[in-house]
Write an enzyme that holds these catalytic residues in place. Structure first.
Site, PDB file in Angstrom:
ATOM      1  CG  ASP A 124       0.116   1.454  10.125  1.00  0.00           C
ATOM      2  OD1 ASP A 124      -0.424   2.409  10.705  1.00  0.00           O
ATOM      3  OD2 ASP A 124       0.050   0.270  10.550  1.00  0.00           O
TER       4      ASP A 124
ATOM      5  CG  HIS B 123      -0.404   8.842  14.545  1.00  0.00           C
ATOM      6  ND1 HIS B 123      -0.562   8.794  15.912  1.00  0.00           N
ATOM      7  CD2 HIS B 123      -1.302   7.955  14.038  1.00  0.00           C
ATOM      8  CE1 HIS B 123      -1.503   7.918  16.216  1.00  0.00           C
ATOM      9  NE2 HIS B 123      -1.980   7.399  15.094  1.00  0.00           N
TER      10      HIS B 123
ATOM     11  CG  HIS C 285      -3.562   6.767  10.041  1.00  0.00           C
ATOM     12  ND1 HIS C 285      -3.199   5.457  10.267  1.00  0.00           N
ATOM     13  CD2 HIS C 285      -3.897   7.263  11.260  1.00  0.00           C
ATOM     14  CE1 HIS C 285      -3.318   5.179  11.561  1.00  0.00           C
ATOM     15  NE2 HIS C 285      -3.753   6.257  12.189  1.00  0.00           N
TER      16      HIS C 285
HETATM   17  P1  5GP Z   1      -3.986   5.071  15.718  1.00  0.00           P
HETATM   18  O1  5GP Z   1      -5.048   4.057  15.985  1.00  0.00           O
HETATM   19  O2  5GP Z   1      -3.298   5.511  16.986  1.00  0.00           O
HETATM   20  O3  5GP Z   1      -4.488   6.241  14.893  1.00  0.00           O
HETATM   21  O4  5GP Z   1      -2.929   4.368  14.782  1.00  0.00           O
HETATM   22  C1  5GP Z   1      -1.749   3.800  15.220  1.00  0.00           C
HETATM   23  C2  5GP Z   1      -1.132   3.078  14.053  1.00  0.00           C
HETATM   24  O5  5GP Z   1       0.202   2.764  14.388  1.00  0.00           O
HETATM   25  C3  5GP Z   1      -1.829   1.768  13.663  1.00  0.00           C
HETATM   26  O6  5GP Z   1      -2.255   1.842  12.302  1.00  0.00           O
HETATM   27  C4  5GP Z   1      -0.745   0.710  13.872  1.00  0.00           C
HETATM   28  O7  5GP Z   1      -0.771  -0.299  12.883  1.00  0.00           O
HETATM   29  C5  5GP Z   1       0.542   1.522  13.822  1.00  0.00           C
HETATM   30  N1  5GP Z   1       1.634   0.982  14.613  1.00  0.00           N
HETATM   31  C6  5GP Z   1       1.555   0.528  15.893  1.00  0.00           C
HETATM   32  N2  5GP Z   1       2.773   0.120  16.315  1.00  0.00           N
HETATM   33  C7  5GP Z   1       3.628   0.334  15.282  1.00  0.00           C
HETATM   34  C8  5GP Z   1       5.037   0.123  15.122  1.00  0.00           C
HETATM   35  O8  5GP Z   1       5.753  -0.347  16.015  1.00  0.00           O
HETATM   36  N3  5GP Z   1       5.575   0.468  13.923  1.00  0.00           N
HETATM   37  C9  5GP Z   1       4.824   1.001  12.911  1.00  0.00           C
HETATM   38  N4  5GP Z   1       5.448   1.290  11.784  1.00  0.00           N
HETATM   39  N5  5GP Z   1       3.495   1.208  13.031  1.00  0.00           N
HETATM   40  C10 5GP Z   1       2.906   0.894  14.206  1.00  0.00           C
END
Ligand code: 5GP
Length: 112
Positions: A32, A103, A105
């Site tokens: 992340d 996704h 985590h």
């Molecule tokens: P969500 O809130 O959708 O469950 O989590 C999305 C995650 O993607 C967040 O923890 C954020 O830090 C991560 N993220 C967003 N953009 C990028 C990126 O360009 N590269 C990576 N490696 N992680 C990302």
């Protein structure tokens, strides 16, 4: 409808880089960009699926099993099985999902 231009779709297409942990023809695991723990890895299927429900609806049972077995393999590779970890998948508005590509985590390396 699935957005082909979401950030994880671009990562799957190698249009933007990621810090890769594990990859095969169906799954990709990477760090992340904004880690919430010492270890914070994201795992995605390469299929164009928006969230957990879409993944279960659209992907084959074999692909679903392959994905979760890959999560388990990565947990071993990260050496956090014994110390413990948290796996989370945020879905939709109330789940605070930011990126509209399913996704998981994987958080560990410290007390969460
Ligand atoms: P969500 O809130 O959708 O469950 O989590 C999305 C995650 O993607 C967040 O923890 C954020 O830090 C991560 N993220 C967003 N953009 C990028 C990126 O360009 N590269 C990576 N490696 N992680 C990302």
């Amino acid at each position: 409808m699935y957005d082909n231009n979401n950030i994880f779709a671009k990562i799957v297409r190698k249009e933007i880089p990621c810090d890769k942990i594990h990859e095969d023809d169906r799954v990709l695991f990477f760090k992340d960009i904004n880690p919430k723990a010492k270890i914070h890895v994201l795992g995605i299927p390469k299929a164009n699926v928006i969230n957990f429900d879409d993944f279960i609806d659209k992907c084959s049972p074999e692909d679903v099993v392959h994905f979760f077995k890959s999560v388990s393999k990565v947990i071993d590779n990260l050496d956090i099985r014994e110390s413990g970890y948290r796996i989370i998948s945020n879905t939709g508005e109330n789940g605070n999902q930011e990126v509209p590509h399913f996704h998981i985590h994987i958080l560990g390396g410290q007390k969460i």
